[in-house]
Design an enzyme around this catalytic site. Structure first.
Site, mmCIF file in Angstrom:
data_model
loop_
_atom_site.group_PDB
_atom_site.id
_atom_site.type_symbol
_atom_site.label_atom_id
_atom_site.label_comp_id
_atom_site.label_asym_id
_atom_site.label_seq_id
_atom_site.Cartn_x
_atom_site.Cartn_y
_atom_site.Cartn_z
ATOM 1 N N ASP A 1 0.874 -1.340 0.039
ATOM 2 C CA ASP A 1 -0.104 0.122 -0.240
ATOM 3 C C ASP A 1 0.992 1.437 0.057
ATOM 4 O OD1 ASP A 1 -2.183 1.595 0.518
ATOM 5 O OD2 ASP A 1 -1.415 1.805 2.452
ATOM 6 N N ASN B 1 -4.764 3.271 -3.840
ATOM 7 C CA ASN B 1 -5.983 3.829 -4.281
ATOM 8 C C ASN B 1 -5.747 5.093 -5.405
ATOM 9 O OD1 ASN B 1 -8.045 2.365 -3.161
ATOM 10 N ND2 ASN B 1 -8.269 3.539 -1.437
#
Lengths: 224, 224
Positions: free
Chosen positions: A9, A118
Protein backbone atom coordinates in the site's frame (compact mmCIF):
# COMPACT_ATOMS: atom_id res chain seq x y z
CA UNK A 1 9.87 -19.56 1.32
CA UNK A 2 6.49 -19.31 -0.44
CA UNK A 3 6.29 -15.52 -0.77
CA UNK A 4 7.26 -14.63 -4.33
CA UNK A 5 6.49 -10.89 -4.40
CA UNK A 6 5.71 -8.08 -1.94
CA UNK A 7 2.85 -5.67 -2.66
CA UNK A 8 2.80 -2.38 -0.75
CA UNK A 9 0.00 0.00 0.00
CA UNK A 10 1.20 3.58 -0.57
CA UNK A 11 -0.24 6.24 1.75
CA UNK A 12 0.74 5.72 5.37
CA UNK A 13 2.68 2.57 4.50
CA UNK A 14 5.44 3.81 2.19
CA UNK A 15 4.77 7.54 2.38
CA UNK A 16 4.65 9.49 5.60
CA UNK A 17 1.27 11.17 5.84
CA UNK A 18 1.97 12.62 9.29
CA UNK A 19 3.49 15.72 7.68
CA UNK A 20 -0.07 16.61 6.63
CA UNK A 21 -1.06 17.29 10.24
CA UNK A 22 1.94 19.58 10.76
CA UNK A 23 1.11 21.56 7.65
CA UNK A 24 -2.59 21.72 8.60
CA UNK A 25 -1.55 23.05 12.00
CA UNK A 26 0.25 25.95 10.32
CA UNK A 27 -2.87 26.90 8.39
CA UNK A 28 -5.35 26.15 11.18
CA UNK A 29 -3.60 26.59 14.54
CA UNK A 30 -4.95 24.24 17.21
CA UNK A 31 -6.90 22.21 14.66
CA UNK A 32 -4.18 20.53 12.58
CA UNK A 33 -4.35 17.07 14.12
CA UNK A 34 -8.16 17.02 14.14
CA UNK A 35 -8.36 18.19 10.53
CA UNK A 36 -5.78 15.65 9.35
CA UNK A 37 -7.52 12.77 11.14
CA UNK A 38 -11.02 13.65 9.95
CA UNK A 39 -9.75 14.35 6.43
CA UNK A 40 -8.22 10.88 6.23
CA UNK A 41 -11.39 9.20 7.59
CA UNK A 42 -13.61 11.10 5.15
CA UNK A 43 -11.28 10.37 2.22
CA UNK A 44 -11.57 6.63 2.89
CA UNK A 45 -15.33 6.88 3.49
CA UNK A 46 -15.86 8.65 0.16
CA UNK A 47 -13.70 6.11 -1.67
CA UNK A 48 -15.73 3.23 -0.24
CA UNK A 49 -19.08 4.94 -0.83
CA UNK A 50 -18.18 5.69 -4.45
CA UNK A 51 -17.11 2.09 -4.96
CA UNK A 52 -20.37 0.75 -3.49
CA UNK A 53 -22.36 3.14 -5.68
CA UNK A 54 -20.28 2.72 -8.87
CA UNK A 55 -19.54 6.46 -8.93
CA UNK A 56 -15.75 6.29 -9.14
CA UNK A 57 -13.66 9.40 -9.57
CA UNK A 58 -9.86 9.72 -9.21
CA UNK A 59 -8.46 9.61 -5.68
CA UNK A 60 -6.96 13.07 -6.07
CA UNK A 61 -10.47 14.49 -6.51
CA UNK A 62 -11.92 12.34 -3.72
CA UNK A 63 -9.13 13.61 -1.46
CA UNK A 64 -9.96 17.21 -2.34
CA UNK A 65 -13.70 16.63 -1.79
CA UNK A 66 -12.94 15.19 1.65
CA UNK A 67 -10.81 18.21 2.56
CA UNK A 68 -13.52 20.65 1.50
CA UNK A 69 -16.18 18.76 3.48
CA UNK A 70 -14.14 18.43 6.66
CA UNK A 71 -13.21 22.13 6.66
CA UNK A 72 -16.88 23.02 6.27
CA UNK A 73 -17.82 20.61 9.08
CA UNK A 74 -15.15 22.02 11.39
CA UNK A 75 -16.12 25.58 10.36
CA UNK A 76 -12.62 26.31 9.08
CA UNK A 77 -12.40 28.69 6.16
CA UNK A 78 -10.38 26.92 3.50
CA UNK A 79 -8.57 29.54 1.43
CA UNK A 80 -7.43 28.71 -2.08
CA UNK A 81 -3.88 28.97 -0.79
CA UNK A 82 -4.42 26.53 2.09
CA UNK A 83 -6.23 24.07 -0.18
CA UNK A 84 -3.38 24.11 -2.68
CA UNK A 85 -0.78 23.75 0.05
CA UNK A 86 -2.54 20.81 1.72
CA UNK A 87 -3.31 19.01 -1.54
CA UNK A 88 0.18 19.74 -2.81
CA UNK A 89 1.61 18.02 0.25
CA UNK A 90 0.04 14.75 -0.95
CA UNK A 91 2.14 15.00 -4.11
CA UNK A 92 5.43 15.30 -2.25
CA UNK A 93 5.21 13.13 0.84
CA UNK A 94 8.49 11.76 2.14
CA UNK A 95 9.19 8.08 2.75
CA UNK A 96 9.33 6.80 6.33
CA UNK A 97 13.04 6.71 7.26
CA UNK A 98 13.48 2.92 7.13
CA UNK A 99 11.62 2.41 3.85
CA UNK A 100 14.30 2.99 1.23
CA UNK A 101 16.64 0.58 3.00
CA UNK A 102 13.94 -2.10 3.21
CA UNK A 103 13.07 -1.75 -0.47
CA UNK A 104 16.75 -2.00 -1.42
CA UNK A 105 17.13 -5.12 0.78
CA UNK A 106 14.20 -6.71 -1.00
CA UNK A 107 15.81 -5.99 -4.37
CA UNK A 108 19.12 -7.43 -3.26
CA UNK A 109 17.27 -10.59 -2.23
CA UNK A 110 15.76 -10.80 -5.71
CA UNK A 111 12.25 -10.24 -4.35
CA UNK A 112 9.74 -8.71 -6.77
CA UNK A 113 7.84 -5.66 -5.49
CA UNK A 114 4.83 -3.54 -6.39
CA UNK A 115 2.71 -0.68 -5.11
CA UNK A 116 -1.05 -1.28 -5.11
CA UNK A 117 -2.77 1.98 -4.22
CA UNK A 118 -6.03 3.88 -4.32
CA UNK A 119 -4.03 6.81 -5.68
CA UNK A 120 -4.43 7.64 -9.35
CA UNK A 121 -1.34 7.25 -11.56
CA UNK A 122 -0.41 10.96 -11.60
CA UNK A 123 -0.48 11.11 -7.77
CA UNK A 124 1.60 7.97 -7.49
CA UNK A 125 4.17 9.07 -10.06
CA UNK A 126 4.67 12.34 -8.22
CA UNK A 127 4.97 10.83 -4.75
CA UNK A 128 7.29 8.00 -5.83
CA UNK A 129 9.62 10.60 -7.34
CA UNK A 130 9.39 12.91 -4.32
CA UNK A 131 10.35 10.01 -2.04
CA UNK A 132 13.26 8.98 -4.25
CA UNK A 133 11.76 5.56 -4.96
CA UNK A 134 12.00 5.51 -8.77
CA UNK A 135 13.12 2.14 -10.06
CA UNK A 136 12.49 0.31 -6.78
CA UNK A 137 9.26 -1.40 -7.90
CA UNK A 138 8.49 -3.91 -10.63
CA UNK A 139 4.97 -2.49 -10.90
CA UNK A 140 3.07 0.56 -9.71
CA UNK A 141 -0.57 -0.45 -9.75
CA UNK A 142 -3.40 2.04 -9.39
CA UNK A 143 -7.02 1.06 -8.80
CA UNK A 144 -7.78 3.69 -11.42
CA UNK A 145 -7.51 0.96 -14.06
CA UNK A 146 -10.56 -0.85 -12.59
CA UNK A 147 -12.39 2.26 -11.33
CA UNK A 148 -12.99 0.71 -7.91
CA UNK A 149 -11.17 1.54 -4.70
CA UNK A 150 -9.95 -0.95 -2.16
CA UNK A 151 -11.32 -3.10 -0.60
CA UNK A 152 -13.15 -4.11 -3.82
CA UNK A 153 -11.97 -7.49 -5.11
CA UNK A 154 -11.29 -6.00 -8.55
CA UNK A 155 -8.70 -3.71 -6.92
CA UNK A 156 -6.93 -6.51 -5.02
CA UNK A 157 -6.96 -8.70 -8.15
CA UNK A 158 -4.57 -6.31 -9.95
CA UNK A 159 -1.42 -7.67 -8.27
CA UNK A 160 -1.92 -11.43 -8.79
CA UNK A 161 -2.85 -10.64 -12.40
CA UNK A 162 0.23 -8.55 -13.17
CA UNK A 163 2.63 -10.97 -11.49
CA UNK A 164 0.88 -14.10 -12.76
CA UNK A 165 1.22 -15.54 -9.25
CA UNK A 166 -1.21 -17.12 -6.78
CA UNK A 167 -2.59 -14.52 -4.36
CA UNK A 168 -1.44 -16.45 -1.28
CA UNK A 169 2.14 -16.26 -2.57
CA UNK A 170 2.00 -12.47 -2.54
CA UNK A 171 2.70 -10.61 0.70
CA UNK A 172 0.42 -7.57 0.93
CA UNK A 173 1.78 -4.90 3.28
CA UNK A 174 -0.34 -2.05 4.63
CA UNK A 175 -0.34 0.28 7.61
CA UNK A 176 -4.12 0.57 7.30
CA UNK A 177 -5.65 -2.26 9.29
CA UNK A 178 -8.87 -2.26 7.22
CA UNK A 179 -6.73 -2.67 4.09
CA UNK A 180 -4.68 -5.50 5.57
CA UNK A 181 -7.94 -7.19 6.69
CA UNK A 182 -9.57 -6.73 3.27
CA UNK A 183 -6.49 -8.21 1.58
CA UNK A 184 -6.52 -11.15 4.02
CA UNK A 185 -10.17 -11.83 3.17
CA UNK A 186 -9.21 -11.63 -0.50
CA UNK A 187 -6.57 -14.32 -0.10
CA UNK A 188 -3.20 -12.56 0.21
CA UNK A 189 -0.63 -13.37 2.83
CA UNK A 190 -0.69 -10.09 4.75
CA UNK A 191 1.42 -7.92 7.01
CA UNK A 192 0.05 -5.02 9.04
CA UNK A 193 2.57 -2.24 9.67
CA UNK A 194 0.99 -1.00 12.88
CA UNK A 195 2.97 2.22 13.20
CA UNK A 196 0.55 3.81 15.67
CA UNK A 197 0.22 0.71 17.88
CA UNK A 198 -3.53 0.69 17.20
CA UNK A 199 -5.92 -2.08 18.22
CA UNK A 200 -6.81 -4.68 15.59
CA UNK A 201 -10.09 -3.98 13.80
CA UNK A 202 -12.98 -6.16 15.05
CA UNK A 203 -13.59 -7.83 11.71
CA UNK A 204 -13.06 -11.46 12.64
CA UNK A 205 -9.90 -11.64 10.54
CA UNK A 206 -6.23 -11.20 11.49
CA UNK A 207 -3.33 -10.29 9.18
CA UNK A 208 -0.69 -13.03 9.07
CA UNK A 209 2.03 -10.75 10.37
CA UNK A 210 2.30 -7.50 12.29
CA UNK A 211 5.09 -5.12 13.20
CA UNK A 212 5.90 -1.56 14.15
CA UNK A 213 7.63 -0.48 10.95
CA UNK A 214 8.63 -1.68 7.50
CA UNK A 215 11.82 -3.38 8.72
CA UNK A 216 9.65 -5.99 10.42
CA UNK A 217 8.51 -7.10 6.95
CA UNK A 218 12.05 -8.42 6.39
CA UNK A 219 11.89 -10.45 9.62
CA UNK A 220 8.51 -11.84 8.57
CA UNK A 221 9.92 -12.87 5.18
CA UNK A 222 12.86 -14.64 6.88
CA UNK A 223 10.34 -16.96 8.49
CA UNK A 224 7.96 -17.48 5.53
CA UNK B 1 -48.20 14.29 -7.23
CA UNK B 2 -45.74 11.66 -8.53
CA UNK B 3 -44.60 10.26 -5.18
CA UNK B 4 -46.49 7.03 -4.58
CA UNK B 5 -44.76 5.72 -1.45
CA UNK B 6 -42.37 6.96 1.24
CA UNK B 7 -39.41 4.82 2.30
CA UNK B 8 -37.72 5.63 5.61
CA UNK B 9 -34.28 4.86 6.89
CA UNK B 10 -34.53 3.69 10.53
CA UNK B 11 -31.64 4.66 12.81
CA UNK B 12 -31.34 8.40 13.30
CA UNK B 13 -34.28 9.05 10.97
CA UNK B 14 -37.21 7.39 12.74
CA UNK B 15 -35.48 6.32 15.94
CA UNK B 16 -33.64 8.70 18.21
CA UNK B 17 -30.06 7.48 18.55
CA UNK B 18 -29.01 10.45 20.70
CA UNK B 19 -30.05 8.55 23.84
CA UNK B 20 -27.03 6.32 23.18
CA UNK B 21 -24.65 9.16 24.03
CA UNK B 22 -26.45 9.87 27.30
CA UNK B 23 -26.27 6.23 28.32
CA UNK B 24 -22.60 6.00 27.26
CA UNK B 25 -21.89 9.06 29.42
CA UNK B 26 -23.29 7.22 32.46
CA UNK B 27 -20.96 4.29 31.89
CA UNK B 28 -17.94 6.35 30.75
CA UNK B 29 -18.15 9.81 32.34
CA UNK B 30 -16.67 12.52 30.13
CA UNK B 31 -16.43 10.18 27.15
CA UNK B 32 -20.08 9.51 26.25
CA UNK B 33 -20.36 11.83 23.27
CA UNK B 34 -17.00 10.77 21.84
CA UNK B 35 -17.80 7.08 22.25
CA UNK B 36 -21.24 7.45 20.67
CA UNK B 37 -19.88 9.38 17.69
CA UNK B 38 -16.97 7.05 17.01
CA UNK B 39 -19.17 3.98 17.54
CA UNK B 40 -21.59 5.20 14.88
CA UNK B 41 -18.78 6.00 12.41
CA UNK B 42 -17.15 2.61 12.95
CA UNK B 43 -20.50 0.79 12.66
CA UNK B 44 -21.07 2.36 9.23
CA UNK B 45 -17.45 1.76 8.19
CA UNK B 46 -17.68 -1.94 9.07
CA UNK B 47 -21.01 -2.29 7.24
CA UNK B 48 -19.50 -0.77 4.09
CA UNK B 49 -16.26 -2.74 4.35
CA UNK B 50 -18.15 -6.01 4.77
CA UNK B 51 -20.32 -5.18 1.78
CA UNK B 52 -17.29 -4.39 -0.40
CA UNK B 53 -15.63 -7.64 0.69
CA UNK B 54 -18.76 -9.85 0.56
CA UNK B 55 -18.36 -10.73 4.25
CA UNK B 56 -21.85 -9.79 5.45
CA UNK B 57 -22.95 -10.43 8.99
CA UNK B 58 -26.11 -9.12 10.71
CA UNK B 59 -26.10 -5.43 11.70
CA UNK B 60 -26.57 -6.32 15.36
CA UNK B 61 -23.21 -8.13 15.31
CA UNK B 62 -21.54 -5.39 13.26
CA UNK B 63 -22.81 -2.87 15.81
CA UNK B 64 -21.36 -4.90 18.67
CA UNK B 65 -18.02 -5.32 16.87
CA UNK B 66 -17.85 -1.55 16.37
CA UNK B 67 -18.55 -0.93 20.08
CA UNK B 68 -15.82 -3.37 21.16
CA UNK B 69 -13.29 -1.80 18.77
CA UNK B 70 -14.02 1.79 19.74
CA UNK B 71 -13.78 1.06 23.46
CA UNK B 72 -10.43 -0.61 22.88
CA UNK B 73 -9.26 2.35 20.78
CA UNK B 74 -10.37 4.85 23.42
CA UNK B 75 -8.86 2.64 26.16
CA UNK B 76 -12.23 2.28 27.89
CA UNK B 77 -12.81 -1.00 29.70
CA UNK B 78 -16.07 -2.37 28.38
CA UNK B 79 -17.67 -4.46 31.10
CA UNK B 80 -20.19 -7.14 30.18
CA UNK B 81 -22.80 -5.00 31.92
CA UNK B 82 -21.97 -1.83 29.95
CA UNK B 83 -21.90 -3.75 26.67
CA UNK B 84 -25.33 -5.24 27.34
CA UNK B 85 -26.74 -1.89 28.40
CA UNK B 86 -25.42 -0.05 25.33
CA UNK B 87 -26.45 -2.76 22.88
CA UNK B 88 -29.79 -3.13 24.62
CA UNK B 89 -30.42 0.57 24.04
CA UNK B 90 -30.42 -0.10 20.28
CA UNK B 91 -33.34 -2.45 20.76
CA UNK B 92 -35.50 0.11 22.54
CA UNK B 93 -34.82 3.48 20.98
CA UNK B 94 -37.63 6.01 21.13
CA UNK B 95 -39.08 7.78 18.12
CA UNK B 96 -38.28 11.46 17.57
CA UNK B 97 -41.25 13.40 19.00
CA UNK B 98 -42.78 14.44 15.66
CA UNK B 99 -42.48 11.06 13.98
CA UNK B 100 -45.63 9.27 15.05
CA UNK B 101 -47.75 12.22 13.98
CA UNK B 102 -46.07 12.38 10.58
CA UNK B 103 -46.54 8.66 9.98
CA UNK B 104 -50.22 8.93 10.93
CA UNK B 105 -50.64 11.91 8.59
CA UNK B 106 -49.15 9.88 5.74
CA UNK B 107 -51.61 7.05 6.46
CA UNK B 108 -54.55 9.43 6.53
CA UNK B 109 -53.45 10.72 3.12
CA UNK B 110 -53.43 7.14 1.79
CA UNK B 111 -49.66 7.22 1.25
CA UNK B 112 -47.87 3.87 1.35
CA UNK B 113 -44.86 3.65 3.67
CA UNK B 114 -41.91 1.36 4.36
CA UNK B 115 -38.75 1.14 6.43
CA UNK B 116 -35.58 0.22 4.51
CA UNK B 117 -32.80 -0.37 7.02
CA UNK B 118 -29.39 -1.92 7.55
CA UNK B 119 -30.82 -3.39 10.75
CA UNK B 120 -31.56 -7.10 10.77
CA UNK B 121 -35.21 -8.13 11.19
CA UNK B 122 -34.98 -8.93 14.90
CA UNK B 123 -33.49 -5.49 15.65
CA UNK B 124 -36.13 -3.76 13.57
CA UNK B 125 -39.03 -5.68 15.10
CA UNK B 126 -37.85 -4.76 18.57
CA UNK B 127 -37.30 -1.07 17.87
CA UNK B 128 -40.57 -0.61 15.96
CA UNK B 129 -42.43 -2.03 18.94
CA UNK B 130 -40.46 0.01 21.46
CA UNK B 131 -41.31 3.18 19.54
CA UNK B 132 -45.01 2.28 19.29
CA UNK B 133 -44.91 2.14 15.48
CA UNK B 134 -46.51 -1.24 14.90
CA UNK B 135 -48.96 -1.20 12.02
CA UNK B 136 -47.74 2.14 10.63
CA UNK B 137 -45.79 0.65 7.70
CA UNK B 138 -46.80 -1.37 4.67
CA UNK B 139 -43.37 -3.02 4.64
CA UNK B 140 -40.40 -3.32 6.95
CA UNK B 141 -37.46 -4.12 4.69
CA UNK B 142 -34.10 -5.29 6.00
CA UNK B 143 -30.96 -5.52 3.86
CA UNK B 144 -30.47 -8.87 5.58
CA UNK B 145 -32.46 -10.45 2.75
CA UNK B 146 -29.76 -9.48 0.23
CA UNK B 147 -26.77 -9.71 2.63
CA UNK B 148 -25.44 -6.31 1.53
CA UNK B 149 -25.66 -3.08 3.48
CA UNK B 150 -26.54 0.30 2.06
CA UNK B 151 -25.35 1.91 -0.17
CA UNK B 152 -25.19 -1.27 -2.29
CA UNK B 153 -27.69 -1.18 -5.17
CA UNK B 154 -29.12 -4.55 -4.10
CA UNK B 155 -30.16 -2.95 -0.80
CA UNK B 156 -31.84 0.07 -2.40
CA UNK B 157 -33.58 -2.19 -4.94
CA UNK B 158 -35.67 -3.82 -2.18
CA UNK B 159 -38.25 -1.01 -2.00
CA UNK B 160 -39.06 -0.58 -5.71
CA UNK B 161 -39.33 -4.37 -5.92
CA UNK B 162 -41.73 -4.78 -3.01
CA UNK B 163 -43.95 -1.88 -4.08
CA UNK B 164 -43.75 -2.68 -7.81
CA UNK B 165 -43.19 1.05 -8.42
CA UNK B 166 -40.60 3.03 -10.34
CA UNK B 167 -37.74 4.14 -8.06
CA UNK B 168 -38.19 7.83 -8.92
CA UNK B 169 -41.78 7.63 -7.66
CA UNK B 170 -40.55 6.57 -4.23
CA UNK B 171 -39.46 9.22 -1.73
CA UNK B 172 -36.49 7.94 0.25
CA UNK B 173 -36.07 9.74 3.59
CA UNK B 174 -32.87 9.57 5.65
CA UNK B 175 -31.13 11.66 8.27
CA UNK B 176 -27.81 10.23 7.11
CA UNK B 177 -26.54 12.39 4.29
CA UNK B 178 -24.44 9.57 2.77
CA UNK B 179 -27.58 7.42 2.67
CA UNK B 180 -29.68 10.16 1.06
CA UNK B 181 -26.88 10.71 -1.50
CA UNK B 182 -26.55 6.98 -2.22
CA UNK B 183 -30.31 6.74 -2.74
CA UNK B 184 -30.24 9.78 -5.05
CA UNK B 185 -27.52 8.13 -7.15
CA UNK B 186 -29.64 4.98 -7.20
CA UNK B 187 -32.61 6.85 -8.64
CA UNK B 188 -34.96 7.63 -5.75
CA UNK B 189 -36.53 10.98 -5.13
CA UNK B 190 -34.83 11.81 -1.84
CA UNK B 191 -35.25 13.90 1.29
CA UNK B 192 -32.47 14.55 3.79
CA UNK B 193 -33.67 15.10 7.36
CA UNK B 194 -30.75 17.23 8.45
CA UNK B 195 -31.46 17.22 12.17
CA UNK B 196 -27.96 18.34 13.14
CA UNK B 197 -27.76 21.13 10.54
CA UNK B 198 -24.69 19.43 9.06
CA UNK B 199 -22.99 20.44 5.80
CA UNK B 200 -23.90 18.50 2.67
CA UNK B 201 -21.46 15.72 1.83
CA UNK B 202 -19.06 16.65 -1.02
CA UNK B 203 -20.22 13.87 -3.32
CA UNK B 204 -21.40 15.89 -6.30
CA UNK B 205 -25.02 14.91 -5.65
CA UNK B 206 -27.79 16.71 -3.77
CA UNK B 207 -30.93 15.16 -2.25
CA UNK B 208 -34.10 16.60 -3.81
CA UNK B 209 -35.39 17.93 -0.52
CA UNK B 210 -33.99 18.87 2.86
CA UNK B 211 -35.45 19.84 6.22
CA UNK B 212 -34.79 19.95 9.92
CA UNK B 213 -37.18 17.23 11.03
CA UNK B 214 -39.68 14.69 9.73
CA UNK B 215 -42.54 17.19 9.53
CA UNK B 216 -40.76 18.84 6.62
CA UNK B 217 -41.34 15.66 4.62
CA UNK B 218 -45.05 16.52 4.61
CA UNK B 219 -44.32 20.00 3.22
CA UNK B 220 -42.12 18.46 0.54
CA UNK B 221 -44.88 16.04 -0.45
CA UNK B 222 -47.37 18.92 -0.72
CA UNK B 223 -45.22 20.33 -3.51
CA UNK B 224 -44.35 17.09 -5.36
Amino acid sequence: MTIQAVVFDAYGTLFDVYSIAALAEKHFPGKGALLAEQWRVKQIEYSQLRTLCSTYKPFWEVTQDALVFVCRKLKLELSFEAQNALMGQYAKLQAFPENLGVLEQLRSRGMKTAILSNGNPQMLDAVVKAAGMQGLFNHILSVDSVKKFKTAPEAYQLAPDVFGLATKNLLFVSSNCWDACGATWFGYTTFWVNRANAPLEELGVTPHGQGGNLTDVLHFLDKH
